[in-house]
Design a protein around this motif. Structure first.
Motif, PDB file in Angstrom:
ATOM      1  N   LEU A 176       1.451  -1.095   0.272  1.00  0.00           N
ATOM      2  CA  LEU A 176       0.091  -0.124   0.252  1.00  0.00           C
ATOM      3  C   LEU A 176       0.814   1.221   0.544  1.00  0.00           C
ATOM      4  O   LEU A 176       0.490   2.498  -0.375  1.00  0.00           O
ATOM      5  N   HIS A 177       1.873   0.951   0.407  1.00  0.00           N
ATOM      6  CA  HIS A 177       3.027   2.440   0.996  1.00  0.00           C
ATOM      7  C   HIS A 177       3.102   3.247  -0.309  1.00  0.00           C
ATOM      8  O   HIS A 177       2.981   4.394  -0.183  1.00  0.00           O
ATOM      9  N   ALA A 178       2.933   3.102  -1.878  1.00  0.00           N
ATOM     10  CA  ALA A 178       3.828   2.973  -2.477  1.00  0.00           C
ATOM     11  C   ALA A 178       2.388   3.435  -3.402  1.00  0.00           C
ATOM     12  O   ALA A 178       2.127   4.868  -4.103  1.00  0.00           O
ATOM     13  N   GLU A 179       0.934   4.058  -2.846  1.00  0.00           N
ATOM     14  CA  GLU A 179      -0.259   4.118  -3.169  1.00  0.00           C
ATOM     15  C   GLU A 179       0.003   5.217  -2.198  1.00  0.00           C
ATOM     16  O   GLU A 179      -1.836   5.500  -3.078  1.00  0.00           O
ATOM     17  N   ILE A 180      -0.182   5.057  -1.469  1.00  0.00           N
ATOM     18  CA  ILE A 180      -0.626   6.201  -0.714  1.00  0.00           C
ATOM     19  C   ILE A 180       0.393   7.305  -1.101  1.00  0.00           C
ATOM     20  O   ILE A 180       1.173   7.827  -0.563  1.00  0.00           O
ATOM     21  N   ASP A 181      -1.072   8.408  -0.513  1.00  0.00           N
ATOM     22  CA  ASP A 181      -0.898  10.376  -0.973  1.00  0.00           C
ATOM     23  C   ASP A 181      -1.206  10.584   0.354  1.00  0.00           C
ATOM     24  O   ASP A 181      -2.119  10.838   0.907  1.00  0.00           O
ATOM     25  N   GLN A 182      -0.411  10.678   1.708  1.00  0.00           N
ATOM     26  CA  GLN A 182      -0.501  10.819   3.490  1.00  0.00           C
ATOM     27  C   GLN A 182      -1.007  12.088   2.970  1.00  0.00           C
ATOM     28  O   GLN A 182      -2.276  12.793   3.657  1.00  0.00           O
ATOM     29  N   PHE A 183      -0.229  13.171   2.398  1.00  0.00           N
ATOM     30  CA  PHE A 183      -0.676  14.834   2.446  1.00  0.00           C
ATOM     31  C   PHE A 183      -2.232  14.832   1.117  1.00  0.00           C
ATOM     32  O   PHE A 183      -2.441  16.229   1.564  1.00  0.00           O
ATOM     33  N   GLY A 184      -2.515  14.216   0.492  1.00  0.00           N
ATOM     34  CA  GLY A 184      -3.156  14.752  -0.728  1.00  0.00           C
ATOM     35  C   GLY A 184      -4.527  13.908  -0.277  1.00  0.00           C
ATOM     36  O   GLY A 184      -5.982  13.523  -0.744  1.00  0.00           O
ATOM     37  N   ILE A 185      -4.259  13.089   1.067  1.00  0.00           N
ATOM     38  CA  ILE A 185      -5.495  12.207   1.839  1.00  0.00           C
ATOM     39  C   ILE A 185      -5.711  11.231   0.877  1.00  0.00           C
ATOM     40  O   ILE A 185      -7.178  11.855   0.063  1.00  0.00           O
ATOM     41  N   LYS A 186      -4.760   9.981   0.257  1.00  0.00           N
ATOM     42  CA  LYS A 186      -5.137   8.956  -0.876  1.00  0.00           C
ATOM     43  C   LYS A 186      -4.966   7.715  -0.160  1.00  0.00           C
ATOM     44  O   LYS A 186      -3.417   7.782  -0.438  1.00  0.00           O
ATOM     45  N   TRP A 187      -5.934   7.661   0.072  1.00  0.00           N
ATOM     46  CA  TRP A 187      -5.385   5.979   1.347  1.00  0.00           C
ATOM     47  C   TRP A 187      -6.260   4.455  -0.211  1.00  0.00           C
ATOM     48  O   TRP A 187      -7.683   5.086   0.504  1.00  0.00           O
ATOM     49  N   PRO A 188      -4.971   3.700   0.172  1.00  0.00           N
ATOM     50  CA  PRO A 188      -6.279   2.763  -0.577  1.00  0.00           C
ATOM     51  C   PRO A 188      -7.285   1.510   0.247  1.00  0.00           C
ATOM     52  O   PRO A 188      -6.812   1.772   1.045  1.00  0.00           O
ATOM     53  N   THR A 189      -8.171   1.179  -0.156  1.00  0.00           N
ATOM     54  CA  THR A 189      -8.369   0.102   0.571  1.00  0.00           C
ATOM     55  C   THR A 189      -8.315  -1.056   0.877  1.00  0.00           C
ATOM     56  O   THR A 189      -7.627  -1.539  -0.735  1.00  0.00           O
ATOM     57  N   PRO A 190      -7.428  -1.606   1.972  1.00  0.00           N
ATOM     58  CA  PRO A 190      -6.480  -2.607   2.007  1.00  0.00           C
ATOM     59  C   PRO A 190      -7.732  -4.635   1.392  1.00  0.00           C
ATOM     60  O   PRO A 190      -8.324  -3.918   1.256  1.00  0.00           O
ATOM     61  N   PRO A 191      -6.947  -4.679   1.805  1.00  0.00           N
ATOM     62  CA  PRO A 191      -7.092  -5.603   0.973  1.00  0.00           C
ATOM     63  C   PRO A 191      -8.088  -6.767   2.130  1.00  0.00           C
ATOM     64  O   PRO A 191      -7.565  -6.663   3.236  1.00  0.00           O
ATOM     65  N   PRO A 192      -9.439  -7.931   1.685  1.00  0.00           N
ATOM     66  CA  PRO A 192      -9.522  -8.139   3.319  1.00  0.00           C
ATOM     67  C   PRO A 192      -9.362  -8.764   4.200  1.00  0.00           C
ATOM     68  O   PRO A 192      -8.689  -9.782   3.282  1.00  0.00           O
ATOM     69  N   HIS A 193      -9.070  -8.523   5.462  1.00  0.00           N
ATOM     70  CA  HIS A 193      -8.478  -9.827   5.825  1.00  0.00           C
ATOM     71  C   HIS A 193      -8.923 -10.051   7.989  1.00  0.00           C
ATOM     72  O   HIS A 193      -9.587  -8.642   8.116  1.00  0.00           O
ATOM     73  N   PRO A 194      -8.735 -10.808   7.929  1.00  0.00           N
ATOM     74  CA  PRO A 194      -9.213 -10.273   9.304  1.00  0.00           C
ATOM     75  C   PRO A 194      -7.286  -9.565  10.941  1.00  0.00           C
ATOM     76  O   PRO A 194      -6.919  -9.557   9.907  1.00  0.00           O
ATOM     77  N   LEU A 195      -9.010  -9.733  11.848  1.00  0.00           N
ATOM     78  CA  LEU A 195      -7.491  -8.938  12.084  1.00  0.00           C
ATOM     79  C   LEU A 195      -6.073  -9.537  12.575  1.00  0.00           C
ATOM     80  O   LEU A 195      -4.796  -8.627  12.305  1.00  0.00           O
ATOM     81  N   SER A 196      -5.796 -10.791  12.497  1.00  0.00           N
ATOM     82  CA  SER A 196      -5.279 -11.487  12.831  1.00  0.00           C
ATOM     83  C   SER A 196      -4.223 -11.384  12.091  1.00  0.00           C
ATOM     84  O   SER A 196      -2.469 -11.215  12.186  1.00  0.00           O
ATOM     85  N   PHE A 197      -4.553 -10.804  11.322  1.00  0.00           N
ATOM     86  CA  PHE A 197      -3.437 -10.899   9.467  1.00  0.00           C
ATOM     87  C   PHE A 197      -3.045  -9.771   9.620  1.00  0.00           C
ATOM     88  O   PHE A 197      -1.846  -9.774   9.667  1.00  0.00           O
ATOM     89  N   TYR A 198      -3.226  -9.135   9.895  1.00  0.00           N
ATOM     90  CA  TYR A 198      -2.860  -7.212  10.289  1.00  0.00           C
ATOM     91  C   TYR A 198      -1.557  -7.590  11.166  1.00  0.00           C
ATOM     92  O   TYR A 198      -0.695  -6.885  11.395  1.00  0.00           O
ATOM     93  N   LYS A 199      -2.244  -8.671  12.525  1.00  0.00           N
ATOM     94  CA  LYS A 199      -1.506  -8.280  13.738  1.00  0.00           C
ATOM     95  C   LYS A 199      -0.513  -9.393  13.539  1.00  0.00           C
ATOM     96  O   LYS A 199       1.228  -8.990  13.860  1.00  0.00           O
ATOM     97  N   SER A 200      -0.180 -10.631  12.704  1.00  0.00           N
ATOM     98  CA  SER A 200       0.621 -11.369  12.170  1.00  0.00           C
ATOM     99  C   SER A 200       1.920 -10.475  11.867  1.00  0.00           C
ATOM    100  O   SER A 200       2.641 -10.636  11.571  1.00  0.00           O
ATOM    101  N   LEU A 201       1.543  -9.298  10.635  1.00  0.00           N
ATOM    102  CA  LEU A 201       1.956  -8.978  10.025  1.00  0.00           C
ATOM    103  C   LEU A 201       2.922  -7.739  10.738  1.00  0.00           C
ATOM    104  O   LEU A 201       4.291  -7.738  10.580  1.00  0.00           O
ATOM    105  N   LEU A 202       2.402  -7.292  12.155  1.00  0.00           N
ATOM    106  CA  LEU A 202       3.111  -6.493  12.042  1.00  0.00           C
ATOM    107  C   LEU A 202       4.395  -7.019  13.276  1.00  0.00           C
ATOM    108  O   LEU A 202       5.143  -6.657  13.489  1.00  0.00           O
TER     109      LEU A 202
END
Length: 160
Positions: free
Chosen positions: A74-100
């Motif tokens: 997602l990093h390359a697609e994010i424009d923090q200052f222009g507020i453009k955040w992509p919709t992430p792929p649907p995963h349970p919270l456990s997926f995101y926690k595992s990534l962290l």
């Protein structure tokens, strides 16, 4: 405890504080919900937090090749200052926690192996101290982690 171990402990404490406030029963819809088009979502924030940690601490501080996170880029697609955040792929919270957790374990291995708290690293022509890099990642994570907690509250109130 040396300075490097202290910074790693601060990073862990920061993560535990905001992550413990996210409900484990958050649905995939809640994790991908955006309050407005192209706005932040919890899932995008969590991937972004992991990617920034990997970029600054693994790649810049330790010279590891930068690799996209398990195809969830997602990093390359994010424009923090222009507020453009992509919709992430649907995963349970456990997926995101595992990534962290995966990124954090690698951070502890790489940064923990440094024996000089005065370590410096280059990004292009600019030199960064390890103190700056660790502080940047800790503050960045606290900022976006707080956003994730607020988004969950906002989403749940918006759908009542």
């Amino acid at each position: 405890m040396n300075e490097i171990q202290n910074w790693l402990q601060q990073l862990d404490q920061t993560t535990q504080e905001w992550l413990s406030q996210l409900d484990d029963d958050a649905t995939e819809a809640e994790l991908t919900w955006q309050a407005f088009p192209d706005g932040h979502s919890i899932g995008a924030l969590l991937v972004h937090i992991a990617e920034v940690e990997a970029y600054w601490l693994h790649h810049i501080a330790c010279g590891e090749p930068y690799q996209d996170l398990e195809g969830e880029v997602l990093h390359a697609e994010i424009d923090q200052f222009g507020i453009k955040w992509p919709t992430p792929p649907p995963h349970p919270l456990s997926f995101y926690k595992s990534l962290l957790v995966t990124i954090r374990e690698r951070t502890k291995t790489l940064i923990g192996a440094l024996d000089n708290p005065r370590h410096t690293a280059l990004r292009g022509e600019r030199e960064f101290t390890l103190a700056w890099l660790m502080t940047h990642v800790i503050v960045h994570e606290a900022y976006h982690g707080g956003q994730a907690v607020l988004l969950q509250l906002q989403q749940r109130n918006a759908t009542r």
